[in-house]
Design an enzyme around this catalytic site. Structure first.
Site, PDB file in Angstrom:
ATOM      1  N   CYS B 124      25.365  40.867  39.103  1.00 52.73           N
ATOM      2  CA  CYS B 124      25.664  42.215  39.575  1.00 52.73           C
ATOM      3  C   CYS B 124      26.370  42.918  38.426  1.00 52.73           C
ATOM      4  CB  CYS B 124      26.559  42.188  40.812  1.00 52.73           C
ATOM      5  SG  CYS B 124      27.134  43.831  41.292  1.00 52.73           S
ATOM      6  N   CYS B 127      29.398  45.452  39.811  1.00 50.07           N
ATOM      7  CA  CYS B 127      30.650  44.894  40.354  1.00 50.07           C
ATOM      8  C   CYS B 127      30.484  43.379  40.391  1.00 50.07           C
ATOM      9  CB  CYS B 127      31.014  45.499  41.701  1.00 50.07           C
ATOM     10  SG  CYS B 127      29.664  45.843  42.825  1.00 50.07           S
ATOM     11  N   SER B 128      30.440  42.795  41.563  1.00 55.43           N
ATOM     12  CA  SER B 128      30.186  41.356  41.589  1.00 55.43           C
ATOM     13  C   SER B 128      29.568  40.991  42.937  1.00 55.43           C
ATOM     14  CB  SER B 128      31.452  40.551  41.319  1.00 55.43           C
ATOM     15  OG  SER B 128      32.549  41.148  41.952  1.00 55.43           O
ATOM     16  N   CYS B 129      28.575  41.783  43.374  1.00 52.28           N
ATOM     17  CA  CYS B 129      27.872  41.520  44.624  1.00 52.28           C
ATOM     18  C   CYS B 129      27.288  40.107  44.596  1.00 52.28           C
ATOM     19  CB  CYS B 129      26.762  42.541  44.829  1.00 52.28           C
ATOM     20  SG  CYS B 129      27.412  44.217  44.991  1.00 52.28           S
TER      21      CYS B 129
END
Lengths: 214, 220
Positions: B124, B127-129
Site C-alpha cells: 500500500c 498508507c498501509s492497507c
C-alpha cells in the site's frame, strides 16, 4: 506526504526488528485510543500531517498526532487539559486513571469483528480489458486515493472491484465504480533494470478516461 | 477468556495504570510519544470517551485474536480442496467467511494466486492497507517508507532483501491497495506435502508468503 510510490532514498526494507507488528506498549494503546475515539476514518487526518512531520514521525506516533488533531478540531478535548495531564504524568508521576466501560468494550468488539458492507459498482463506464488513462488532476481537497506515480499513465482495466464513496465526498454521496487497472512497469518507470513487471492499482472512475485512441 | 486477559484482569488489576506502559523503572526513558499517549488516555478516560478495558481489548485483538494463523488456515484449505481454491479466487470475502473469518478490513478481500510463472506482491503506497481479518496487524516493514516507495518500482530488489530470488522468466505482479480491496497472496503448495493434513499444511504458511514477500516453508 503519504503518497510514496516510486520515491527514492528510504533505504532497506528489512531492518532489525521489522518483522514485529509493534514495539513499545504505548504504540498499540495509541492506535486503540485513536480507533475508539475517532468514530470516523483517520486516514484524511493522517494524510493532512505536514510533510516534514509525516516523514520524521514513526507510524504509531502518526496515529497519535492524527487523533489529537481530530479531537482538538472537533472540540472533544482541549489542548490545556491534554497538557495538564502530560505534566501530571511526567512530573508528578500521576497514574493514568482506570475505568471499565462495557459499552466501549462492545464498541471495540464491533470495530474489530465486523466490516461495514461496501456498495456494488453501479453502471461502470469501462469494461474489463478496456484501455484507460489516469487523468492528471490535483485533488483540490488534498484527499486522493490516486497515487501520483500513475497520473497520466495508460493501463488496462483488469477487474471491476465494486463501488466506493470517494474520500473527498460526504459519506452519503453516491458511490462510484472502482477498477483494478494494470500498468506495465515500462509505462511507469521506463526500461528500468529489472525484467518488466505489472503494477495493479485500484482507481475510482473519476480518475480515469478512455485511452483506446491514445 | 484467554490466559492473557486472565492475568491482566485478576492478578495485577487496573488500579495503578502503570502496567499498560513501560515500567516505572523505565520512566526516565519515556519518550515524548509515550507521555502524550498516556495523557490522551487519561483525558479520554476522564471524559468517558475511552475506557481502560476497551483499549486492553484492542491490544488483545492485535496480540492474540487476530493474526496470520487465520490466513494460513484459508491457504491450507485451498491447497487441500481445489473446489475451495476456485471459490477463494472468485470471491475471497465469501470464501473467508465460509471458514468464519470476517471482521476489520475484511469487507472486500481478493486473493491472487502464485504459480510456476507468476509471483504476486502486495503493498500500500499511500498508507498501509492490509488484510487485517486474515493476517492481523501489518509488520513494521510493511508500514515502512522504504517498502511503500520501492515495492512498486523495484519489486525484485525488495524481494531479494527477503531472500526471495525469482527467475527472470517469472512474471511479477504488484498489487497497490489504494482503495477498499484487501489483497492476499495464495502461495504455491510446497512439493513433498502430498497427503498432509490441513493443520500440517498451515504450519508451512508464513505471513510473508501471504503478502508475497516470501515463500512458504519447505517440508522438514
Amino acid at each position: 506526504m503519504h503518497d510514496l510510490g516510486g520515491l527514492e532514498g528510504f533505504g532497506e526494507v528489512r531492518v532489525e526488528g521489522s518483522g514485529a507488528v509493534a514495539g513499545a506498549p504505548w504504540e498499540l494503546r495509541a492506535q486503540g485510543l485513536a480507533l475508539l475515539a475517532a468514530g470516523e476514518s483517520l486516514r484524511p487526518h493522517l494524510e493532512a500531517l505536514p510533510p516534514a512531520t509525516y516523514l520524521s514521525t514513526p507510524y504509531f506516533a502518526r496515529w497519535l498526532l492524527a487523533v489529537e488533531r481530530l479531537l482538538l478540531q472537533r472540540g472533544s478535548i482541549d489542548a490545556g487539559d491534554l497538557d495538564r495531564w502530560r505534566t501530571a504524568i511526567a512530573e508528578d508521576d500521576c497514574p493514568v486513571p482506570a475505568r471499565q466501560d462495557p459499552v466501549l468494550v462492545a464498541a471495540m468488539d464491533a470495530l474489530m469483528s465486523t466490516a461495514p458492507e461496501l456498495p456494488a459498482a453501479v453502471d461502470p463506464l469501462f469494461a474489463v480489458g478496456t484501455r484507460v488513462r489516469v487523468l492528471r488532476q490535483r485533488a483540490v481537497t488534498g484527499v486522493s486515493r490516486c497515487p501520483r506515480y500513475v497520473r497520466g499513465a495508460r493501463g488496462r482495466v483488469e477487474g471491476i472491484r465494486g463501488g466506493e464513496v470517494p474520500l473527498d465526498r460526504p459519506r452519503d454521496a453516491a458511490p462510484e465504480p472502482v477498477y483494478t487497472v494494470a500498468f506495465a512497469s515500462t509505462e511507469l518507470w521506463g526500461p528500468g533494470d529489472e525484467p518488466p513487471f505489472t503494477v495493479h492499482v485500484d482507481l475510482i472512475e473519476h480518475d480515469l478516461t478512455g485511452a483506446d485512441d491514445d | 477468556m484467554t490466559d492473557h486477559e486472565h492475568e491482566h484482569g485478576h492478578e495485577h488489576g487496573h488500579e495503578h495504570g502503570h502496567e499498560h506502559y513501560d515500567s516505572p523503572k523505565a520512566r526516565r526513558a519515556r519518550s515524548e510519544y509515550e507521555l502524550r499517549t498516556m495523557a490522551l488516555e487519561a483525558l479520554l478516560v476522564e471524559r468517558g470517551l475511552a475506557s481502560t478495558d476497551a483499549i486492553d481489548r484492542y491490544v488483545e485483538y492485535v496480540e492474540h485474536r487476530l493474526g496470520p494463523h487465520h490466513g494460513a488456515r484459508v491457504v491450507a484449505h485451498a491447497w487441500a480442496d481445489p473446489s475451495y481454491a476456485a471459490r477463494l479466487l472468485a470471491d475471497g470475502t465469501a470464501a473467508a467467511a465460509e471458514l468464519g473469518i470476517e471482521g476489520i478490513e475484511g469487507a472486500r478481500v481478493r486473493v491472487v494466486a502464485n504459480s510456476a510463472g507468476v509471483h504476486n506482491l502486495v503493498v500500500c503506497t499511500l498508507c498501509s492497507c492490509y488484510p487485517w481479518s486474515l493476517l492481523g496487524a501489518p509488520p513494521l516493514w510493511y508500514k515502512s517508507f522504504a517498502y511503500r516507495s520501492r515495492a512498486v518500482a523495484e519489486p525484485r530488489a525488495v524481494l531479494r532483501e527477503f531472500g526471495t530470488e525469482l527467475d527472470d522468466e517469472v512474471e511479477v505482479r504488484v498489487w497497490d491497495s489504494t482503495a477498499e480491496t484487501r489483497y492476499l497472496v495464495l502461495p504455491e503448495r510446497p512439493a513433498g506435502t502430498e497427503g498432509w493434513s490441513e493443520d500440517e499444511l498451515a504450519a508451512l504458511v508464513t505471513r510473508d508468503s501471504m503478502i508475497g514477500a516470501g515463500m512458504p516453508l519447505a517440508p522438514a
